[in-house]
Design a protein around this motif. Sequence first.
Motif, PDB file in Angstrom:
ATOM      1  N   PHE A 281       0.832  -1.220   0.000  1.00  0.00           N
ATOM      2  CA  PHE A 281       0.000   0.000   0.000  1.00  0.00           C
ATOM      3  C   PHE A 281       0.859   1.260   0.000  1.00  0.00           C
ATOM      4  N   ARG A 282       1.925   1.281   0.837  1.00  0.00           N
ATOM      5  CA  ARG A 282       2.780   2.476   0.875  1.00  0.00           C
ATOM      6  C   ARG A 282       3.508   2.650  -0.463  1.00  0.00           C
ATOM      7  N   ARG A 283       4.112   1.560  -0.949  1.00  0.00           N
ATOM      8  CA  ARG A 283       4.855   1.649  -2.209  1.00  0.00           C
ATOM      9  C   ARG A 283       3.975   2.168  -3.355  1.00  0.00           C
ATOM     10  N   ILE A 284       2.804   1.567  -3.509  1.00  0.00           N
ATOM     11  CA  ILE A 284       1.951   1.925  -4.652  1.00  0.00           C
ATOM     12  C   ILE A 284       1.390   3.340  -4.484  1.00  0.00           C
ATOM     13  N   THR A 285       1.066   3.712  -3.243  1.00  0.00           N
ATOM     14  CA  THR A 285       0.586   5.082  -2.994  1.00  0.00           C
ATOM     15  C   THR A 285       1.674   6.088  -3.366  1.00  0.00           C
ATOM     16  N   GLU A 286       2.902   5.832  -2.935  1.00  0.00           N
ATOM     17  CA  GLU A 286       4.013   6.748  -3.246  1.00  0.00           C
ATOM     18  C   GLU A 286       4.232   6.830  -4.758  1.00  0.00           C
ATOM     19  N   GLU A 287       4.174   5.678  -5.427  1.00  0.00           N
ATOM     20  CA  GLU A 287       4.347   5.675  -6.894  1.00  0.00           C
ATOM     21  C   GLU A 287       3.265   6.497  -7.588  1.00  0.00           C
ATOM     22  N   LEU A 288       2.024   6.367  -7.099  1.00  0.00           N
ATOM     23  CA  LEU A 288       0.927   7.155  -7.682  1.00  0.00           C
ATOM     24  C   LEU A 288       1.162   8.645  -7.444  1.00  0.00           C
ATOM     25  N   LYS A 289       1.608   8.994  -6.240  1.00  0.00           N
ATOM     26  CA  LYS A 289       1.831  10.417  -5.924  1.00  0.00           C
ATOM     27  C   LYS A 289       2.940  11.018  -6.785  1.00  0.00           C
ATOM     28  N   VAL A 290       3.996  10.255  -7.028  1.00  0.00           N
ATOM     29  CA  VAL A 290       5.083  10.741  -7.892  1.00  0.00           C
ATOM     30  C   VAL A 290       4.534  11.052  -9.285  1.00  0.00           C
ATOM     31  N   LEU A 291       3.732  10.133  -9.802  1.00  0.00           N
ATOM     32  CA  LEU A 291       3.146  10.314 -11.137  1.00  0.00           C
ATOM     33  C   LEU A 291       2.220  11.532 -11.169  1.00  0.00           C
ATOM     34  N   MET A 292       1.407  11.685 -10.103  1.00  0.00           N
ATOM     35  CA  MET A 292       0.493  12.835 -10.038  1.00  0.00           C
ATOM     36  C   MET A 292       1.286  14.141 -10.013  1.00  0.00           C
ATOM     37  N   ARG A 293       2.360  14.176  -9.224  1.00  0.00           N
ATOM     38  CA  ARG A 293       3.214  15.383  -9.164  1.00  0.00           C
ATOM     39  C   ARG A 293       3.786  15.707 -10.529  1.00  0.00           C
ATOM     40  N   GLU A 294       4.308  14.697 -11.211  1.00  0.00           N
ATOM     41  CA  GLU A 294       4.882  14.903 -12.557  1.00  0.00           C
ATOM     42  C   GLU A 294       3.854  15.526 -13.501  1.00  0.00           C
ATOM     43  N   LYS A 295       2.609  15.104 -13.334  1.00  0.00           N
ATOM     44  CA  LYS A 295       1.566  15.557 -14.254  1.00  0.00           C
ATOM     45  C   LYS A 295       0.822  16.792 -13.761  1.00  0.00           C
ATOM     46  N   GLY A 296       1.166  17.243 -12.552  1.00  0.00           N
ATOM     47  CA  GLY A 296       0.521  18.445 -12.025  1.00  0.00           C
ATOM     48  C   GLY A 296      -0.871  18.212 -11.458  1.00  0.00           C
ATOM     49  N   TYR A 297      -1.193  16.976 -11.134  1.00  0.00           N
ATOM     50  CA  TYR A 297      -2.495  16.692 -10.528  1.00  0.00           C
ATOM     51  C   TYR A 297      -2.382  16.710  -9.002  1.00  0.00           C
ATOM     52  N   LYS A 298      -3.302  17.413  -8.339  1.00  0.00           N
ATOM     53  CA  LYS A 298      -3.256  17.512  -6.874  1.00  0.00           C
ATOM     54  C   LYS A 298      -4.160  16.508  -6.181  1.00  0.00           C
ATOM     55  N   THR A 299      -5.280  16.156  -6.845  1.00  0.00           N
ATOM     56  CA  THR A 299      -6.216  15.183  -6.261  1.00  0.00           C
ATOM     57  C   THR A 299      -6.599  14.182  -7.349  1.00  0.00           C
ATOM     58  N   ILE A 300      -7.172  13.072  -6.931  1.00  0.00           N
ATOM     59  CA  ILE A 300      -7.530  12.094  -7.954  1.00  0.00           C
ATOM     60  C   ILE A 300      -8.732  12.580  -8.792  1.00  0.00           C
ATOM     61  N   GLU A 301      -9.498  13.524  -8.237  1.00  0.00           N
ATOM     62  CA  GLU A 301     -10.610  14.075  -9.028  1.00  0.00           C
ATOM     63  C   GLU A 301     -10.091  14.892 -10.220  1.00  0.00           C
ATOM     64  N   ASP A 302      -8.835  15.342 -10.159  1.00  0.00           N
ATOM     65  CA  ASP A 302      -8.269  16.123 -11.278  1.00  0.00           C
ATOM     66  C   ASP A 302      -8.154  15.294 -12.560  1.00  0.00           C
ATOM     67  N   PHE A 303      -8.075  13.965 -12.402  1.00  0.00           N
ATOM     68  CA  PHE A 303      -7.921  13.150 -13.635  1.00  0.00           C
ATOM     69  C   PHE A 303      -8.867  11.951 -13.696  1.00  0.00           C
ATOM     70  N   ARG A 304      -9.688  11.770 -12.665  1.00  0.00           N
ATOM     71  CA  ARG A 304     -10.575  10.603 -12.646  1.00  0.00           C
ATOM     72  C   ARG A 304     -11.555  10.634 -13.819  1.00  0.00           C
ATOM     73  N   GLY A 305     -11.561   9.539 -14.580  1.00  0.00           N
ATOM     74  CA  GLY A 305     -12.497   9.414 -15.704  1.00  0.00           C
ATOM     75  C   GLY A 305     -12.062  10.158 -16.955  1.00  0.00           C
ATOM     76  N   LYS A 306     -10.908  10.847 -16.884  1.00  0.00           N
ATOM     77  CA  LYS A 306     -10.535  11.726 -18.007  1.00  0.00           C
ATOM     78  C   LYS A 306      -9.624  11.037 -19.021  1.00  0.00           C
ATOM     79  N   LEU A 307      -9.872   9.772 -19.243  1.00  0.00           N
ATOM     80  CA  LEU A 307      -9.155   9.006 -20.260  1.00  0.00           C
ATOM     81  C   LEU A 307      -9.305   9.697 -21.613  1.00  0.00           C
ATOM     82  N   LYS A 308      -8.200   9.801 -22.330  1.00  0.00           N
ATOM     83  CA  LYS A 308      -8.247  10.456 -23.656  1.00  0.00           C
ATOM     84  C   LYS A 308      -8.376   9.425 -24.766  1.00  0.00           C
ATOM     85  N   TYR A 309      -9.100   9.799 -25.820  1.00  0.00           N
ATOM     86  CA  TYR A 309      -9.300   8.908 -26.973  1.00  0.00           C
ATOM     87  C   TYR A 309      -8.556   9.452 -28.184  1.00  0.00           C
ATOM     88  N   LEU A 310      -8.244   8.588 -29.108  1.00  0.00           N
ATOM     89  CA  LEU A 310      -7.568   9.024 -30.342  1.00  0.00           C
ATOM     90  C   LEU A 310      -8.593   9.487 -31.383  1.00  0.00           C
TER      91      LEU A 310
END
Length: 310
Positions: A281-310
Amino acid sequence: MVSTKTKIGNYEFENCFMNAAGVCCYDREELEKVINSDAGSFVTKTATLNIREGNPLPRYYDTDLGCINSMGLPNLGFEYYLDYLLELQKTMPKRAFFFSLVGLSQEETHTLLKRVQESDFNGLTELNLSCPNVPGKPQIAYDLETTEKLLAEIFVYFKKPLGIKLPPYFDMVHFDQAAAVFNKFPLTFINCVNSIGNGLVINDETVVIKPKNGFGGIGGEYVKPTALANVHAFYQRLNSNIKIIGTGGVLTGRDAFEHILCGASMVQIGTTLHKEGPGAFRRITEELKVLMREKGYKTIEDFRGKLKYL
Ligand code: RRO
């Protein structure tokens, strides 16, 4: 500051990660390990009315890409889990937990849910409509007529927050039909997906688990694309007040990110928790937070459901 807080119905969770039913949740000792980890909640092993030993051993087998199981619903019985959940309500009133259950018959399911309704339990109930491993008992949610009738009967008396654990569906028409049924009811959440039922793993010339001549539910890396497809197909189709728990193939923060992109509000970890223990749980949470920081997302609501299509 990046946060992985989330909400399901009126419940708030400090972290969007929790165990998947069946892993690290058989008894108090295992559930305490989840409580004391970085997980935001736990779900109990699916409970039946009476204690069950389950299928003969060996009944769980790890592979490089995941696992196969045919546990056969071993559990300590409804009262055991309810007693523990009621105790936790007193000692940890700010935290909410999930009670997984199902009857061995529709009648037994009603008995269990009526008891939950009459009890002081104030958490969330997850009705397991997708156990693939009890010989002679089909995965209920593959029969949508039975599922609709069952839910219609349940919501006559059941007024507490209820969700359903679903098997994976594999056809667009089935997504349409299943979503049309679920949208008729005041479900708080659905959980996609249970293991892919009745796979077969072979070692040299022999099956690796004993029950059902080796047939069992598949979890882990094998199932991520199927799990993501189910989360997203239902995200596209369900009323927005029915939240989605994403389960299947979460080994890394990136996997969890993908579940949330597909629409998951909470993410469950099964096979990886079994292989790695609650430190996952700690490892995966930290990995998710690193990814969110890289992408500029502060909460999971910032990207939840926002899958992009081609
Ligand atoms: O106990 C099991 O064999 C089991 C259950 Br209830 C379930 O829902 N999913 C699974 O993979 N195994």
